[in-house]
Design a protein around this motif. Structure first.
Motif, short mmCIF file in Angstrom:
data_model
loop_
_atom_site.label_atom_id
_atom_site.label_comp_id
_atom_site.label_asym_id
_atom_site.label_seq_id
_atom_site.Cartn_x
_atom_site.Cartn_y
_atom_site.Cartn_z
N ALA A 146 0.83 -1.32 -0.15
CA ALA A 146 0.00 0.29 -0.09
C ALA A 146 0.68 1.13 -0.05
CB ALA A 146 -0.88 0.11 1.29
N ASP A 147 2.08 1.35 0.80
CA ASP A 147 2.89 2.50 0.81
C ASP A 147 3.43 2.65 -0.61
OD1 ASP A 147 2.62 2.79 3.56
OD2 ASP A 147 4.33 1.47 4.06
N ILE A 148 3.82 1.67 -1.41
CA ILE A 148 4.62 1.71 -2.65
C ILE A 148 3.54 2.42 -3.65
CG2 ILE A 148 5.43 0.60 -4.47
CD1 ILE A 148 6.72 -1.36 -2.24
N THR B 107 -6.43 -3.29 7.19
CA THR B 107 -7.33 -2.27 6.89
C THR B 107 -7.10 -1.05 7.52
OG1 THR B 107 -9.20 -3.87 6.38
CG2 THR B 107 -9.74 -1.82 6.90
N ASP B 108 -6.93 -0.87 8.81
CA ASP B 108 -6.71 0.16 9.64
C ASP B 108 -5.39 0.96 8.99
OD1 ASP B 108 -8.93 -0.06 11.05
OD2 ASP B 108 -7.71 -1.17 12.77
N TYR B 109 -4.24 0.19 8.85
CA TYR B 109 -3.06 1.01 8.24
C TYR B 109 -3.39 1.70 7.10
CZ TYR B 109 1.43 1.78 6.74
OH TYR B 109 2.66 2.53 6.28
N ILE B 110 -4.09 0.92 5.96
CA ILE B 110 -4.42 1.54 4.85
C ILE B 110 -5.09 2.84 5.11
CG2 ILE B 110 -5.12 1.07 2.41
CD1 ILE B 110 -4.29 -1.94 2.88
N ARG B 111 -6.13 2.59 5.75
CA ARG B 111 -6.75 3.98 5.83
C ARG B 111 -6.05 4.97 6.71
NH1 ARG B 111 -12.71 0.98 6.63
NH2 ARG B 111 -13.37 0.75 4.44
N SER B 112 -5.30 4.64 7.28
CA SER B 112 -4.45 5.81 7.93
C SER B 112 -3.45 6.58 7.07
CB SER B 112 -3.57 5.25 9.22
OG SER B 112 -2.35 4.34 8.73
N ILE B 113 -2.84 5.77 6.13
CA ILE B 113 -2.20 6.52 5.15
C ILE B 113 -2.73 7.13 4.05
CG2 ILE B 113 -0.09 4.86 5.43
CD1 ILE B 113 -0.79 3.74 2.81
N PRO C 89 -6.60 8.37 4.29
CA PRO C 89 -7.91 8.50 4.97
C PRO C 89 -9.13 8.60 3.97
CG PRO C 89 -6.39 9.85 6.17
CD PRO C 89 -5.66 9.44 4.78
N LYS C 90 -8.95 9.32 2.96
CA LYS C 90 -10.16 9.51 1.79
C LYS C 90 -10.02 8.53 0.81
CE LYS C 90 -10.35 14.77 2.17
NZ LYS C 90 -10.09 15.93 1.62
N GLY C 91 -9.33 7.53 1.05
CA GLY C 91 -9.20 6.39 -0.04
C GLY C 91 -8.88 7.06 -1.58
N SER C 92 -8.37 8.18 -1.62
CA SER C 92 -8.16 8.80 -3.08
C SER C 92 -7.28 7.97 -3.94
CB SER C 92 -7.47 10.22 -2.90
OG SER C 92 -8.40 11.28 -2.21
N ILE C 93 -6.35 7.27 -3.55
CA ILE C 93 -5.34 6.35 -4.00
C ILE C 93 -5.26 5.13 -3.81
CG2 ILE C 93 -3.04 5.77 -4.64
CD1 ILE C 93 -4.01 8.42 -6.21
N VAL C 94 -5.26 4.74 -2.48
CA VAL C 94 -5.14 3.33 -1.85
C VAL C 94 -6.42 3.07 -0.93
CG1 VAL C 94 -2.78 2.81 -2.29
CG2 VAL C 94 -3.52 3.82 0.02
N ARG C 95 -6.98 1.75 -1.14
CA ARG C 95 -8.07 1.40 -0.34
C ARG C 95 -7.66 0.01 0.30
NH1 ARG C 95 -12.79 1.71 -3.81
NH2 ARG C 95 -11.52 1.45 -5.48
N PRO C 96 -8.07 -0.34 1.29
CA PRO C 96 -8.29 -1.80 1.70
C PRO C 96 -9.43 -2.49 1.11
CG PRO C 96 -9.56 -0.59 3.55
CD PRO C 96 -8.96 0.54 2.43
#
Length: 475
Positions: free
Chosen positions: A153-155, A195-201, A203-210
């Protein structure tokens, strides 16, 4: 290359091509698309020249990107089903079918992602590779490892590629002891953590979502499926899994879930079928199963390269479309032998023609070029819940696009350097519909000169220099 924010408003001028319906492509030979600093399409013009466009919209300060010759803009591809950790195994399926292939190739590779350095090397390479093929959005399966899943998700976020990223849930005895969740509670807790981590980086899910990811029914116990279904509901998250890929797999599901009416019923009775569920393959569904999936609003991912490579079967996509199913394309690396959605566009067409030759459906089974391109863009956007944002060039959508350059054959036809532009030979007399067809049936990543996500340039080749204005289009 790393992604960066656009430096100014941009006007993309030249030919653009996109699906406006399942059966119709629009080819605009003299277009202009205005994209603001947030990557939103503000205007689309089909007749005016650049100066007139700038004057009409008061965009004299905008950066122009000019196309000429046999180049055109096309929406970014959407890969609705792929396994990022399996990338090193691409093309390695030998003589195996699905269940053997998992044990021989897949589980050993995925289990190695406890090594974060190894995971980083593979994930960075795969995201770059998919971007180079014009994939602006991907639904990724990761592994059972939370740190490696979070790293993927970071990448994706750093590179600017839209992604659904899912930690794989698998706790049954079908999975090897060295690679499985040790308990239902662990499976749920680790999925929640990712899921929590991906939403933390983001929050709006503009690029990555769980995306909650039970691998497939045989790899999960009934309790695990139920708890994972509850988690997805609590988190209001997408779900991705496999269904009806292989006849041996279907027989195994019947053995493992004897009280269920069908493979689809297993998911339905455990809370897995929702309007946010992506079901990959769907080759051997019964009529009743199709009706259930349609009633639940779940979507399908068609993976023609993979279905052929591991001899799973030919999905009747034309029939499923006629029934009203929402369908996109998936590469299914590494069951699929290629990370390119364009390759799967071709194979979706070939698969439909094989069905036309071998089944009672005849020509009714065939997919057209236009339909396959729709599945690769707008169809995929609907599958991953982005139909309001991407898939075509309309005001209000975000600019996810690829610049396709087909080059041209020079006089005499013997200059070897012309092949640097890719395998499509343009002689100068082709109409624009013919140019697009040639790209569909013969093109590859060498024709993908640049890629944008939300207006950000996330991939470019040296050929993109030809389309820059005063060097300012380069981030």
């Amino acid at each position: 290359m790393a992604a960066s924010a656009p430096i100014s408003r941009t006007i993309y001028t030249g030919t653009f091509v996109h699906s406006i319906s399942l059966t119709e492509l629009e080819i605009c030979e003299n277009g202009a698309i205005g994209v603001d600093r947030n990557g939103i399409i503000i205007f689309v013009e089909r007749e005016l020249d650049l100066e007139a466009v700038q004057e009409k919209h008061s965009w004299q300060d905008a950066t122009p990107v000019y196309l000429r010759g046999n180049a055109f803009f096309f929406p970014g591809f959407i890969d609705t089903h792929t396994h990022a950790p399996q990338h090193p195994n691409t093309g390695l399926f030998g003589k195996t079918t699905l269940l053997d292939w998992l044990q021989t190739y897949t589980f050993p590779m995925e289990s190695s992602f406890s090594d974060l350095k190894r995971a980083e090397t593979i994930y960075r390479n795969f995201v770059s590779r998919t971007l180079s093929h014009g994939t602006t959005t991907a639904a990724y399966y990761a592994t059972i490892h939370v740190p490696a899943t979070n790293l993927l998700a970071d990448i994706c976020l750093a590179r600017g590629q839209r992604a659904l990223v899912g930690r794989v849930c698998m706790n049954s005895d079908i999975s090897p002891e060295y690679y499985r969740d040790m308990s239902v509670s662990q499976s749920v807790a680790d999925s929640k953590a990712s899921t929590d981590y991906i939403r933390s980086i983001d929050p709006k899910g503009s690029i990555v979502r769980p995306v909650i990811t039970p691998r497939f029914a045989p790899s999960c116990t009934a309790e695990c499926l139920s708890e994972i279904g509850k988690l997805a509901k609590e988190e209001d998250a997408f779900i991705q899994t496999h269904i009806s890929e292989n006849k041996g797999e279907i027989a195994l599901v019947k053995e493992l879930f004897p009280d269920s009416k069908s493979y689809t019923d297993v998911y339905d009775t455990h809370g897995i079928l929702t309007p946010k569920t992506i079901l990959a393959h769907a080759i051997h569904l019964s009529n009743e199963e199709r009706k259930t999936i349609l009633a639940r609003g779940s979507s399908l991912s068609h993976c023609p390269c993979s279905n052929t490579a591991i001899t799973s079967g030919c999905a009747p996509i034309r029939e499923l479309l006629d029934e009203g199913h929402t369908i996109g394309l998936g590469t299914d690396v590494s069951g699929g032998f290629h990370p390119s959605i364009l390759e799967n566009v071709r194979h979706a067409i070939w698969t439909s023609r094989h069905l036309a030759l071998q089944s009672d459906l005849g020509d009714k089974a065939k997919l057209s070029t236009e339909e396959a391109l729709y599945l690769a863009t707008r169809g995929g956007a609907a599958v991953v819940g982005l139909s309001d944002k991407v898939g075509g060039f309309e005001v209000g959508k975000e600019f996810d696009a690829q610049l396709i350059d087909l080059g041209s054959v020079e006089a005499g036809g013997s200059n070897d350097t012309q092949f640097d532009a890719g395998p499509v030979d343009m002689f100068g007399w082709e109409s624009w519909p013919e140019k697009v067809e040639k790209w569909v049936y013969a093109g590859d990543d060498r024709n993908t000169t640049a890629v944008w996500v939300r207006g950000r340039l996330v991939h470019r080749t040296s050929r993109f220099q030809e389309y820059q204005a005063n060097g300012t289009a380069t981030p």
